[in-house]
Design an enzyme around this catalytic site. Structure first.
Site, PDB file in Angstrom:
ATOM      1  CB  SER A   1      -0.936   0.001   1.180  1.00  0.00           C
ATOM      2  OG  SER A   1      -1.212   1.375   1.347  1.00  0.00           O
ATOM      3  CG  LEU A   2       2.401   2.629  -3.195  1.00  0.00           C
ATOM      4  CD1 LEU A   2       3.117   3.365  -4.341  1.00  0.00           C
ATOM      5  CD2 LEU A   2       3.380   2.720  -2.503  1.00  0.00           C
TER       6      LEU A   2
ATOM      7  N   GLY B   1      -6.949  -0.447   5.120  1.00  0.00           N
ATOM      8  CA  GLY B   1      -6.415  -1.760   4.880  1.00  0.00           C
ATOM      9  C   GLY B   1      -7.018  -3.371   4.923  1.00  0.00           C
ATOM     10  CG  ASP B   2      -8.143  -4.526   8.951  1.00  0.00           C
ATOM     11  OD1 ASP B   2      -7.099  -3.967   8.950  1.00  0.00           O
ATOM     12  OD2 ASP B   2      -8.330  -3.297  10.424  1.00  0.00           O
TER      13      ASP B   2
END
Length: 310
Positions: free
Chosen positions: A222-223, A253-254
């Site tokens: 992830s960025l 993110g989850d």
């Protein structure tokens, strides 16, 4: 069906206070909200929001464990936990009038070797009936740094894909079991390779190196607002989401992990899995709740999300 494994579940308590947080003072809470917490349970809500069948497992115990079960029932999330002797932990997030978030995260209370053996049996049983298994977050005391490696091995024996979302020693000690997918950030890449990538080219090369060195099929980095990088058997890809007015990034993110598991279960191509997952994660950022995004919004964002080969 998708199974999520959360060994260190918690009751997440959000406290809103009307003034700034003052150390050493009595602070009165204006509003309190309880949620069944832990990365895997956040992912579970995302899976359910996407319309797929999900069952949550892991450890719960005591009165907090009963509360956690009831909160999942209210969310419509099926669960099949291993009950342990010690209380499920609580994690508190204090949100003050200045918009500042202060968190108090309890450690997971100790589990026994018998508890760990029971959850291994539970994962073996559920994996056999699942399309995808996700293993998420931290672990309580007594579980051991190698517990995820063992659980990944159990899932792989069933022939099902397994997504691992964790950090630190739990991540590095689990790569030998070859999870299907991992979602490291650049700090976690550094822990794996011994160096931190800085430029986009270095991140792409690092994701490919982790995949090739450790036999992981899919590495997604992830960025943040700049999207994500994916290295997979089809090559390297960059996903870019549309710009949005962010409300709450907690759990995005989850949500990405949960939505990626949905896309995997549906047999989407690897670039389409990333596009779908990123759209759902973006939709999560538009709501104050974790994993309870609006599917229609996610579909609109999906049409505006690009995934291009690098």
């Amino acid at each position: 069906m998708i199974t999520t494994v959360t060994l260190n579940a918690s009751i997440d308590k959000a406290y809103r206070i009307a003034q700034g947080l003052e150390v050493g003072s009595v602070m009165r809470v204006a509003d309190a909200h309880d949620t069944a917490g832990g990365k895997g349970l956040n992912a579970s809500r995302a899976v359910a929001t996407c319309g797929e069948d999900v069952i949550a497992t892991g450890f719960v115990g005591g009165h907090n464990g009963e509360l956690l079960r009831s909160l999942l029932d209210a969310d419509g999330i099926r669960h099949d936990f291993v009950t342990v002797a010690n209380e499920t932990r609580c994690c508190i997030n204090v949100l003050d009038a200045n918009g500042t978030s202060t968190e108090f995260l309890e450690p997971g209370r100790e589990v026994t070797a018998a508890d760990v053996a029971a959850v291994e049996d539970k994962v073996r049983e559920l994996a056999g009936r699942s399309d995808v298994v996700t293993i998420d977050g931290s672990v309580p005391a007594g579980a051991g740094d190698d517990v995820y490696a063992r659980l990944i091995g159990i899932v792989r024996e069933t022939g099902k894909p397994v997504i691992l979302d964790t950090s630190g020693k739990l991540l590095t000690e689990s790569l030998c079991a070859r999870p299907t997918m991992i979602k490291p950030n650049t700090d976690e890449i550094a822990a794996i390779l011994g160096r931190k990538p800085s430029s986009l080219d270095e991140i792409v090369a690092a994701a490919r190196e982790v995949r090739e060195q450790h036999g992981v099929e899919i590495v997604v980095v992830s960025l943040g607002g700049d999207g994500a990088i994916m290295s997979c058997v089809d090559g390297e890809f960059r996903g870019t989401a549309p710009k949005i007015e962010v409300v709450n990034t907690v759990g995005s993110g989850d949500t990405l992990v949960g939505a990626f598991s949905v896309a995997t279960a549906r047999g989407l191509s690897l670039p389409e899995r990333l596009r779908y997952a990123m759209a759902c994660a973006s939709a999560n950022c538009l709501t104050p709740s974790t994993g309870n995004f609006e599917l229609e919004v996610a579909e609109r964002l999906r049409a505006q999300t690009t995934v291009e080969r690098i």
